[in-house]
Design a protein around this motif. Structure first.
Motif, PDB file in Angstrom:
ATOM      1  N   ILE A   4       0.853  -1.198   0.000  1.00  0.00           N
ATOM      2  CA  ILE A   4       0.000   0.000   0.000  1.00  0.00           C
ATOM      3  C   ILE A   4       0.881   1.237   0.000  1.00  0.00           C
ATOM      4  N   LEU A   5       0.565   2.183  -0.881  1.00  0.00           N
ATOM      5  CA  LEU A   5       1.280   3.452  -0.964  1.00  0.00           C
ATOM      6  C   LEU A   5       0.350   4.569  -0.503  1.00  0.00           C
ATOM      7  N   PRO A  48       6.317  -1.179  -6.486  1.00  0.00           N
ATOM      8  CA  PRO A  48       5.018  -1.131  -7.190  1.00  0.00           C
ATOM      9  C   PRO A  48       3.851  -1.442  -6.256  1.00  0.00           C
ATOM     10  N   PRO A  49       2.929  -0.493  -6.069  1.00  0.00           N
ATOM     11  CA  PRO A  49       1.848  -0.693  -5.096  1.00  0.00           C
ATOM     12  C   PRO A  49       0.677  -1.504  -5.671  1.00  0.00           C
ATOM     13  N   ASP A  50      -0.042  -2.197  -4.785  1.00  0.00           N
ATOM     14  CA  ASP A  50      -1.309  -2.813  -5.151  1.00  0.00           C
ATOM     15  C   ASP A  50      -2.438  -1.799  -4.960  1.00  0.00           C
ATOM     16  N   ILE A  51      -2.315  -1.018  -3.841  1.00  0.00           N
ATOM     17  CA  ILE A  51      -3.340  -0.027  -3.494  1.00  0.00           C
ATOM     18  C   ILE A  51      -2.645   1.303  -3.232  1.00  0.00           C
ATOM     19  N   CYS A  52      -3.257   2.383  -3.718  1.00  0.00           N
ATOM     20  CA  CYS A  52      -2.646   3.696  -3.506  1.00  0.00           C
ATOM     21  C   CYS A  52      -3.710   4.685  -3.015  1.00  0.00           C
ATOM     22  N   GLN A  65      -2.052  13.975 -11.685  1.00  0.00           N
ATOM     23  CA  GLN A  65      -0.896  13.802 -12.564  1.00  0.00           C
ATOM     24  C   GLN A  65      -0.057  12.590 -12.146  1.00  0.00           C
ATOM     25  N   ALA A  66       0.095  12.413 -10.825  1.00  0.00           N
ATOM     26  CA  ALA A  66       0.868  11.274 -10.315  1.00  0.00           C
ATOM     27  C   ALA A  66       0.209   9.948 -10.703  1.00  0.00           C
ATOM     28  N   ILE A  67      -1.135   9.890 -10.607  1.00  0.00           N
ATOM     29  CA  ILE A  67      -1.864   8.666 -10.994  1.00  0.00           C
ATOM     30  C   ILE A  67      -1.603   8.357 -12.468  1.00  0.00           C
ATOM     31  N   SER A  75      -0.275  -0.852 -14.486  1.00  0.00           N
ATOM     32  CA  SER A  75      -1.688  -0.768 -14.880  1.00  0.00           C
ATOM     33  C   SER A  75      -2.619  -1.502 -13.922  1.00  0.00           C
ATOM     34  N   SER A  76      -2.055  -2.281 -12.998  1.00  0.00           N
ATOM     35  CA  SER A  76      -2.912  -3.078 -12.114  1.00  0.00           C
ATOM     36  C   SER A  76      -3.174  -2.422 -10.754  1.00  0.00           C
ATOM     37  N   ALA A  77      -2.490  -1.335 -10.436  1.00  0.00           N
ATOM     38  CA  ALA A  77      -2.694  -0.681  -9.135  1.00  0.00           C
ATOM     39  C   ALA A  77      -4.101  -0.081  -9.056  1.00  0.00           C
ATOM     40  N   VAL A  78      -4.715  -0.140  -7.859  1.00  0.00           N
ATOM     41  CA  VAL A  78      -6.031   0.484  -7.659  1.00  0.00           C
ATOM     42  C   VAL A  78      -5.847   1.760  -6.832  1.00  0.00           C
TER      43      VAL A  78
END
Length: 531
Positions: A4-5, A48-52, A65-67, A75-78
């Motif tokens: 998680i980020l 690389p995060p799974d959830i942000c 912009q960061a997203i 492409s898989s991060a939520v």
């Protein structure tokens, strides 16, 4: 484990979020924090995060912009947006980026945990889909080579393959209309222009086939055929109807590099023949050209265009037009076949060196060849003596226009015969079957009995019978028997048992049940209604 980020420029907010998640999930989560948009992107690359959880307003790069930057490499991060501002200002852009949740500060513990649980479920779904996709791809890696081999095998061995062409191109996702074939030959040594030990090479090929396939598809986006003796055929789909000189040179160069790699990785000698680009429906001709190329040269790689003995007919002989003519006839496409016939005839008529006699011989050859191919495809019946008038008819044509009319009329006639022959044959079989059933329904007859009578297999007969009549065999037999029973029930002198026997049933109880099922009443009740 979920990575998680957390991104927010407020240290208190970051610590609060981190503590809430760690307290609830403990070692199930690996949490990283960032206070600016630039650091968020860098940290997302490193971990690389799974959830942000992303704040929109941060120094430098904004959350939106960061997203956008993170999605370029992950492409898989939520994403969950957290903001103190009116969410409607950002909702549209956030939706376009696929943001899952939009939370407005202040956010309480319950909302954070509910959102976190929901995102974890989303991550699990993404992981499961990825796992399923990999499993499907793994299975396809086993199935696709078999489909490719089947496709090429059918192209080479079945004259009437046009029937299945679309099925294969859809299965293999081939979108090009054209293609060319390459024949790769292998063996121990080159002797008199032929690679030796074909049988031994074929046995060895079973061991190196997977490596061969990997190398070939590394150089060309191609389909790889089965091992055929000491040869393997490649089909290369192609965008254009014809390759120009530069493209041909590039193809030969790539093929030479491919053969060189074969010989580096596999303990055999290799040679490659390349045919011209054809329509996919006529690509078998390219295979024949590739074989000629192999036989006419001792080079490692040779294109048919580079073989002197296989140079084109003077004046650009319309080979593809003649091939399309035969193909359209087998497809029963009368309009298409006649269009090709007219085009070919006009080409002949425009050639100064071509005489009337030449035209007569050529159109006779094309018509007879079309009939022959239709005959061997099993779709046309004719006798040897059915064509005895052709030469006389051609010689009696008074001018070129009449010759052309004869050619077009014969072309239309062949297509019409092809269209009607299968329907007539099926109709004849079913008519004979119906006649047999009508004559024998009073005794115990089966599907096998009837199919034997018309001399085709029970499975095919069953399918054909349903296709032609709209009913299966049992339904049709039952209708015939019950029609007979209804007529006999009008004769009060006959008992139900006698009617049962004369309608093909040995058990009166079963007869009564079947009758009621179809008529809604028992045989006795039916008779009573008749008065």
């Amino acid at each position: 484990m979920y990575r998680i980020l957390l991104a927010d420029d407020e240290g208190i907010m970051l610590e609060s979020l981190k503590k809430i998640i760690e307290t609830e999930y403990g070692n199930e989560c690996e949490i990283h924090c960032a206070k600016s948009g630039r650091v968020v992107v860098e940290m997302a690359q490193a971990y690389p995060p799974d959830i942000c959880f992303m704040d929109i307003q941060m120094p430098g790069i904004s959350g939106i912009q960061a997203i956008r930057e993170i999605q370029k490499f992950n492409s898989s991060a939520v994403f969950v947006i957290i903001t103190a501002y009116d969410k409607f200002n950002y909702a549209k852009e956030a939706v376009n980026l696929g943001v899952q949740e939009f939370l407005t500060k202040p956010v309480n513990k319950k909302v954070i945990l509910e959102t976190c649980a929901k995102m974890m479920t989303k991550v699990d779904q993404i992981r499961q889909k990825r796992s399923d996709d990999l499993l499907i791809r793994e299975k396809l890696e086993t199935v696709v080579p078999m489909i490719e081999s089947g496709y090429i095998n059918n192209i080479l061995l079945q004259d009437d393959f046009v029937t299945y062409q679309d099925n294969y191109t859809q299965l293999l996702d081939i979108r090009q209309k054209y293609g060319y074939m390459m024949v790769i030959e292998f063996g121990d040594s080159l002797e008199n222009g032929v690679l030796s030990n074909a049988v031994g090479a074929s046995v060895k090929a079973n061991k190196f086939y997977s490596i061969f396939r990997e190398i070939a598809q590394g150089f060309f986006e191609c389909l790889v055929g089965p091992i055929m003796g000491n040869r393997i055929v490649l089909l290369v789909p192609y965008e254009n109807a014809k390759e120009d000189y530069e493209d041909r040179v590039a193809i030969v160069t790539r093929a030479r590099n491919m053969v060189h790699k074969f010989e580096n990785r596999i303990d055999s000698m290799f040679r490659c023949g390349i045919g011209r680009v054809k329509e996919l429906g006529s690509v078998k001709e390219s295979f024949k050209e590739a074989v000629v190329a192999l036989r006419e040269s001792t080079s490692h790689v040779v294109h048919i265009e580079d073989v002197p003995a296989a140079q084109k007919y003077d004046g650009e002989y319309p080979r593809d037009l003649e091939i399309r003519y035969q193909k359209r006839i087998l497809e029963k496409d009368a309009a298409g076949a006649m269009n090709c016939a007219e085009g070919f005839f006009e080409w002949m008529h425009s050639q100064q060196a071509v005489t009337r006699e030449d035209i007569e011989i050529k159109i006779l050859e094309m018509v007879m060849n079309a009939e022959r191919r239709a005959f061997f495809a099993g779709t046309l019946k004719y006798n040897v003596n059915s064509r005895r008038s052709y030469i006389r008819e051609l010689q009696s044509c008074t001018d070129i226009e009449n010759l052309k009319k004869w050619f077009l009329d014969k072309t239309r006639e062949i297509c019409t015969k092809l269209e009607n022959s299968k329907e007539k044959e099926a109709g004849s079989i079913i008519d004979r079957a119906k006649e047999y059933i009508n004559e024998n329904f009073r005794r115990d007859i089966s599907l096998d009995d009837v199919s034997r009578e018309v001399d085709i297999s029970p499975y095919y007969f069953s399918k054909l019978f349903k296709q032609e009549t709209g009913k299966n065999f049992i339904e049709y037999l039952t209708e015939i028997r019950l029609k007979n029973a209804r007529e006999l029930l009008q004769d009060s002198r006959l008992s139900i048992k006698e009617i049962c026997a004369q309608s093909g049933y040995s058990d009166p109880n079963y007869f009564s049940r079947i009758f009621k099922k179809y008529e809604g009443v028992t045989p006795s009740e039916f008779r009573e209604r008749l008065g």
